[in-house]
Design a protein around this motif. Structure first.
Motif: not given
Length: 585
Positions: A196, A199-201, A203, A212, A215, A220-221
Motif C-alpha cells: 500500500p 500504490g493502490p494495490y 481497495t 480490504s 484492487n 490503477g488496477s
C-alpha cells in the motif's frame, strides 16, 4: 549491471538505498508511475531497498530474495547463477495425474526444501505424479501455513530461499515429478505488507474475510493485475514450476469485462507455448461454477482444473457421520453418488448451510472429469478442525481403505494430503509465527473464541503461536515402516498402480460413470467401464450384485469373494471393507 524498476505512481521521488553505497535516484519512464535505474555497482547478493519521497527503506515489491524476511532489505538475485539439470524435462500434463499436497515446514523435521528432497523417493514409490507445495512466498517469522505471504515473488528464506526451491524443483523433475505451487492473490498477510505504500494495490470498495480487497478493477488496477500475473509467470518461468494452485478465487472481487482469472489463464497458456511444455492452473473455488474451468474459447475463464469440495464433504460426512456446518446437506449414499457422477451436490440446488440455492450444473456430456480434483483430506479440511485431527483418527482401517479406493478410482484427478497414504497419527494443526505480539495474541484469542462457540474448551485448542503446535504437526517418518501404517501404504500404492495401469480408471468421460448403492444395506459400488469399486459400510458382510458377467477381484482390504450362480455374479465383502473388481468378458 542490475536494472531496478518499481511502480510508485504517487511518489515524487524514488531512491535506492544500498549499504556502503551512495543513495541514487531512480528516474521516471515507460508506463505511468514507473521508475527505473541501471546500476553497475549492484550485483547478485547485494542488499538494497527503495525510499519513497525520502521515507524509510522499503523492500522491493518484486524481490525474489528476502534473506532477513519481509521487513528487511531485498537482495539482488540473478536467476542465471543457478545451474539447472532439468533441461530434458518437458513437463507433465495434469490429466491422468495423481497430486500429493505437502507443506514444506512440516513435511520433515527440518522443514526445508533440501530436507524434502530426501523424501522424494517415497513419493515416487507411492506412484504420485505431481507434488503440490503449500505457499512458499515469504512471510514474517519462521513458521506458518504460508497463506500470510507478503512477498509474492520471493521464496521463504527459512525454507531455503530461492536456491532451495530451485533445488527441490530440479530434484522433482529428475524423478519425473511435476511441481505445483499454491499462490495467494486474494489477500496478503496482516504483517509485513508494504504494497500500500507503493500504490493502490488494495481497495476499500470491497471487503474479504481478510480485510480490504485486492484492487482488480479500480483506478490503477492495470498495474496491480500485471503485478500478480507477472508474479505467477515468474514462479513458472524462473523456478521451472509446472502449475499453480490459485487460493480462494471466489474472493477475487473483479467486475471488469475481462476477468483477472481469464487474463491469468491466457498468460499461463502463452508461457507454456513459449517454453514448450504444459503449464496449468488449478482453482480453489466455492462457487460451484463450471465456467471457471470452461475453456476461454467457449466463454469460460480457462482455468485448467478446480478443487471439488462437494465430493470431499459427501465422502467425509457419509463415513464419519458428521453433519455440523457445511456437512449439513451431506451424509447419504445418494449425495455421494451424485458428486461422483455430476461433480457437485449443489449445482443450482438448495444449500441449507448457505440458506439459498447454490451452484450451476456441470455438462457431464462435455466437461472432462480430470478438470475436478477429488480428495479425502486437504490442508484446510484437516487444519481447520479444532485440533487438526486427521480422518485416520475417526475411521477404522477398512473404511479408510474404502475412502482411498473411491478417490483413486474416481473420474476426477485424485489429490492426497501428506501422510494420508499411511494413515498418519500426527495431526495437522493451525500454527503461526507472527512477530507482532498484539497480532499474535489476537490470532490466539480468535482461534479459541471460534471453537469455544462450538462447545470446545479453550484448553483443548492448540495455541497457534506455540512451537509445540508446529512440532505436533510434523510427519513421523517412522510410521510408514511399521504396523498398522505399512498396510495402508501398500494399499495406496496398489490403488495408484491400478489407476496408472488401466486406462478405464482415468477415462475423462463423466457421462460413462455410474454408481449403484443400497442405503439400507450399507453398500455402494462405483462403475468405471469393467471396473467396480465396492464399499461396505455395514457391520455385517454384504453381498453386492455384479450382473451376469464373470468377475475377478483385483484388490481388496479384507478377503472378498466372487460367486457366480444362476441369478448372476455377486461380490461378498467383509464388514467395513472394500474391494476393486473387474468384469470379465
Amino acid at each position: 549491471m542490475t536494472h531496478l524498476s518499481v511502480w510508485a505512481p504517487a511518489a515524487a521521488t524514488v531512491d535506492v538505498v544500498s549499504p556502503g553505497a551512495p543513495t541514487r535516484a531512480l528516474h521516471p519512464g515507460g508506463r505511468p508511475g514507473w521508475w527505473h535505474l541501471d546500476l553497475e555497482s549492484l550485483h547478485h547478493g547485494d542488499d538494497y531497498a527503495f525510499s519513497l519521497d525520502g521515507g524509510p527503506p522499503l523492500p522491493d515489491p518484486r524481490s525474489a530474495w528476502q534473506p532477513t524476511g519481509p521487513d528487511g532489505p531485498s537482495r539482488v538475485y540473478d536467476h542465471d547463477t543457478f545451474t539447472w539439470t532439468d533441461t530434458a524435462w518437458r513437463g507433465r500434463p495434469l490429466p491422468g495425474g495423481v497430486i500429493y499436497e505437502l507443506h514444506i515446514g512440516t513435511f520433515t523435521d527440518e522443514g526445508t526444501f533440501d530436507a524434502a528432497i530426501r523424501r522424494l523417493d517415497h513419493l515416487v514409490d507411492l506412484g504420485v505424479t505431481h507434488v503440490e507445495l503449500l505457499p512458499v512466498a515469504a512471510f514474517p517469522g519462521r513458521h506458518g501455513w504460508g497463506y500470510d505471504g507478503v512477498c509474492l515473488w520471493a521464496a521463504h528464506e527459512p525454507y531455503g530461499g530461492p536456491d532451495g526451491l530451485k533445488r527441490l524443483v530440479d530434484a522433482c523433475h529428475a524423478r519425473g515429478l511435476a511441481v505445483i505451487l499454491d499462490v495467494v492473490h486474494n489477500h496478503l498477510g496482516p504483517s509485513g505488507n508494504y504494497l500500500p505504500r507503493y500504490g493502490p494495490y488494495f481497495t476499500d470498495r470491497y471487503h474479504t474475510p481478510w480485510g480490504s480487497a485486492v484492487n482488480l478493477d479500480g483506478p490503477g488496477s492495470d498495474e496491480v493485475r500485471a503485478f500478480l500475473v507477472d508474479s505467477a509467470l515468474a514462479w513458472l518461468r524462473d523456478f521451472h514450476l509446472d502449475g499453480l494452485r490459485l487460493d480462494a478465487v471466489h474472493e477475487l472481487e473483479d467486475r471488469r469485462a475481462v476477468p483477472f482469472l481469464e487474463e491469468l489463464s491466457d498468460a499461463v497458456d502463452r508461457l507454456g507455448t513459449t517454453l514448450g511444455k504444459p503449464l496449468f492452473t488449478i482453482a480453489e473455488s466455492d462457487l460451484n461454477d463450471p465456467r471457471v474451468v470452461t475453456p476461454r474459447e467457449s466463454g469460460g475463464l480457462g482455468i485448467h482444473a478446480q478443487w471439488s469440495d462437494d465430493f470431499h464433504h459427501a465422502l467425509h460426512a457419509l463415513l464419519t457421520g458428521e453433519r455440523q456446518g457445511y456437512y449439513v446437506d451431506f451424509g447419504s449414499m445418494s449425495t455421494l453418488a451424485r458428486t461422483l457422477t455430476r461433480v457437485w451436490l449443489h449445482d443450482g440446488r438448495w444449500s441449507s448451510f448457505r440458506g439459498r440455492h447454490h451452484g450451476r450444473p456441470v455438462d457431464t456430456s462435455r466437461m472432462p472429469g480430470h478438470r475436478f480434483l477429488a480428495y479425502l483430506q486437504d490442508h484446510d479440511q484437516v487444519g481447520n478442525r479444532a485440533t487438526g485431527d486427521r480422518i485416520s483418527a475417526l475411521l477404522p482401517p477398512g473404511l479408510l481403505a474404502g475412502a482411498a479406493a473411491l478417490v483413486l478410482t474416481s473420474p476426477f484427478t485424485p489429490m492426497l494430503f501428506m501422510g494420508e497414504e499411511w494413515g498418519a497419527s500426527t495431526p495437522w494443526q493451525y500454527f503461526t509465527d507472527h512477530t507482532d505480539p498484539a497480532l499474535a495474541d489476537a490470532v490466539r484469542r480468535g482461534r479459541r473464541a471460534e471453537f469455544a462457540a462450538h462447545g470446545w474448551a479453550e484448553r483443548d485448542i492448540p495455541d497457534p503461536q506455540s512451537p509445540d503446535t508446529v512440532r505436533a504437526s510434523r510427519l513421523d517418518w517412522s510410521e510408514p515402516l511399521r504396523a498398522p501404517h505399512a498396510a495402508l501404504l501398500t494399499w495406496y500404492r496398489t490403488l495408484i498402480r491400478l489407476r496408472r495401469t488401466h486406462p478405464e480408471l482415468t477415462d475423462p468421460h463423466l457421462s460413462a460413470v455410474h454408481v449403484t448403492y443400497d442405503e439400507a444395506a450399507g453398500w455402494l459400488m462405483l462403475h468405471r467401464g469393467p471396473f467396480r469399486t465396492a464399499l461396505n459400510l455395514a457391520d455385517e458382510p454384504a453381498t453386492l450384485p455384479m450382473g451376469t458377467a464373470n468377475a475377478e477381484v483385483l484388490a481388496s482390504w479384507d478377503p472378498a469373494t466372487i460367486d457366480r450362480g444362476l441369478a448372476g455374479t455377486t461380490l461378498t465383502l467383509a464388514p467395513r471393507s472394500t474391494a476393486v473388481a473387474r468384469l470379465l468378458s
